[in-house]
Design an enzyme around this catalytic site. Structure first.
Site, PDB file in Angstrom:
ATOM      1  N   GLU A   1       0.850  -1.185   0.000  1.00 31.06           N
ATOM      2  CA  GLU A   1       0.000   0.000   0.000  1.00 31.06           C
ATOM      3  C   GLU A   1       0.894   1.246   0.000  1.00 31.06           C
ATOM      4  O   GLU A   1       1.963   1.267   0.594  1.00 31.06           O
ATOM      5  CB  GLU A   1      -0.881   0.008   1.251  1.00 31.06           C
TER       6      GLU A   1
ATOM      7  N   LYS B   1      -9.394   1.466  -2.458  1.00 33.58           N
ATOM      8  CA  LYS B   1      -9.622   0.993  -1.095  1.00 33.58           C
ATOM      9  C   LYS B   1     -11.015   1.409  -0.621  1.00 33.58           C
ATOM     10  O   LYS B   1     -11.386   2.585  -0.688  1.00 33.58           O
ATOM     11  CB  LYS B   1      -8.546   1.572  -0.184  1.00 33.58           C
TER      12      LYS B   1
ATOM     13  N   CYS C   1      -5.076  -3.141   2.863  1.00 36.03           N
ATOM     14  CA  CYS C   1      -4.819  -2.862   4.276  1.00 36.03           C
ATOM     15  C   CYS C   1      -6.049  -3.028   5.171  1.00 36.03           C
ATOM     16  O   CYS C   1      -6.458  -4.137   5.459  1.00 36.03           O
ATOM     17  CB  CYS C   1      -4.202  -1.471   4.418  1.00 36.03           C
TER      18      CYS C   1
END
Length: 285
Positions: A42, A114, A155
């Site tokens: 990330e 994300k 994440c």
């Protein structure tokens, strides 16, 4: 069919050009070891807590140095390069925390933004409000590749198992969690979450991570790893510094595990009943 995959561990600084150089060196290292698919962490392009500086370095997809370098590397090395994420101008005053997958011809296969924003207050004093800067994504993604179907996450997404279940139900045999996990949460939860997502979905899981003390002051947990559908850690890095983590996978194992423990097929819809609190003094029967 066995495929060699890799997760590269970085300690991205605040300069995208330096980070692009580091990424290229590690990707070339992984490719030299025979990896066909290579994943970066990330925020490969930069870890930058100062919003003004981040915005000043921001580019759209066509002009982003990490995106352009990934396309070049995938084409020149004839590999799949998965940029775990990098910051991209979203065009509405916010930023997309966006992952990219490029094929061996250098063309983009898909992108993923994300979905879940890291808005937390940790008990060590760390406070994060990702939603103040980033625009959340709204679509899960599964890419059908020659060596298997690949599901995307970034994440904090790892704490939302329904995302991974949705991708697995759509056929994903390989799940991905590029990350920049904090040290405190990583020590407590990183490995157990990754192994849980692999086990409950009968899928391989590849997680490239940021690691160490960064220029912007944060500390990330590292421990990039590749996990098989039984929950076994096939390969892992340490908690600091750069690393290249490599493993051979065969999605046939995913099918075998899902046949052995068919929880994806055995799931059932159910209702939820909230039982009223008992009156003080108990109940009369």
């Amino acid at each position: 069919m066995t495929t060699r995959v890799a997760a590269i561990q970085m300690c991205s600084g605040t300069d995208p050009r330096r980070n692009a150089e580091t990424m290229e060196r590690l990707v070339r290292d992984a490719a030299a070891r025979g990896a066909l698919y290579i994943q970066t962490p990330e925020m490969t392009g930069a870890l930058q807590r100062d919003r003004a500086t981040l915005l000043a370095n921001l580019r759209d997809e066509e002009n982003d140095i990490i995106v352009r370098k990934a396309a070049e590397l995938s084409r020149s090395l004839s590999i799949f390069v998965h940029i775990g994420s990098t910051a991209i101008a979203a065009g509405d005053g916010k930023i997309a925390n966006r992952g990219f997958l490029f094929g061996p011809d250098g063309k983009m296969i898909c992108r993923y933004d994300k979905i879940h924003m890291f808005d937390v207050d940790l008990d060590n004093g760390e406070s994060w409000r990702e939603s103040a800067t980033y625009r959340p994504g709204a679509e899960a993604r599964v890419a059908d590749l020659p060596f298997g179907k690949l599901g995307f996450a970034i994440c904090y997404d790892v704490r939302f198992p329904h995302l991974f279940r949705t991708e697995a139900m759509a056929g994903a045999q390989i799940l991905t969690v590029p990350a920049a996990f904090t040290k405190q949460t990583g020590e407590a939860h990183w490995e157990v979450l990754l192994r849980a997502r692999a086990i409950e979905n009968g899928a391989f899981l590849i997680a490239a991570a940021q690691a160490g003390q960064h220029e912007d002051g944060r500390v990330t947990y590292g421990h990039s790893m590749i996990v098989d559908p039984w929950g076994k850690v096939l390969a892992a890095a340490g908690g600091t510094g750069e690393a290249v983590v490599v493993a051979d996978i065969d999605v046939g194992m995913s099918a075998a595990i899902r046949a052995k423990i068919p929880n994806l097929k055995n799931g059932r819809d159910f209702a939820l009943d909230i039982v009223p609190e008992l009156a003080k003094g108990g109940v009369t029967v």
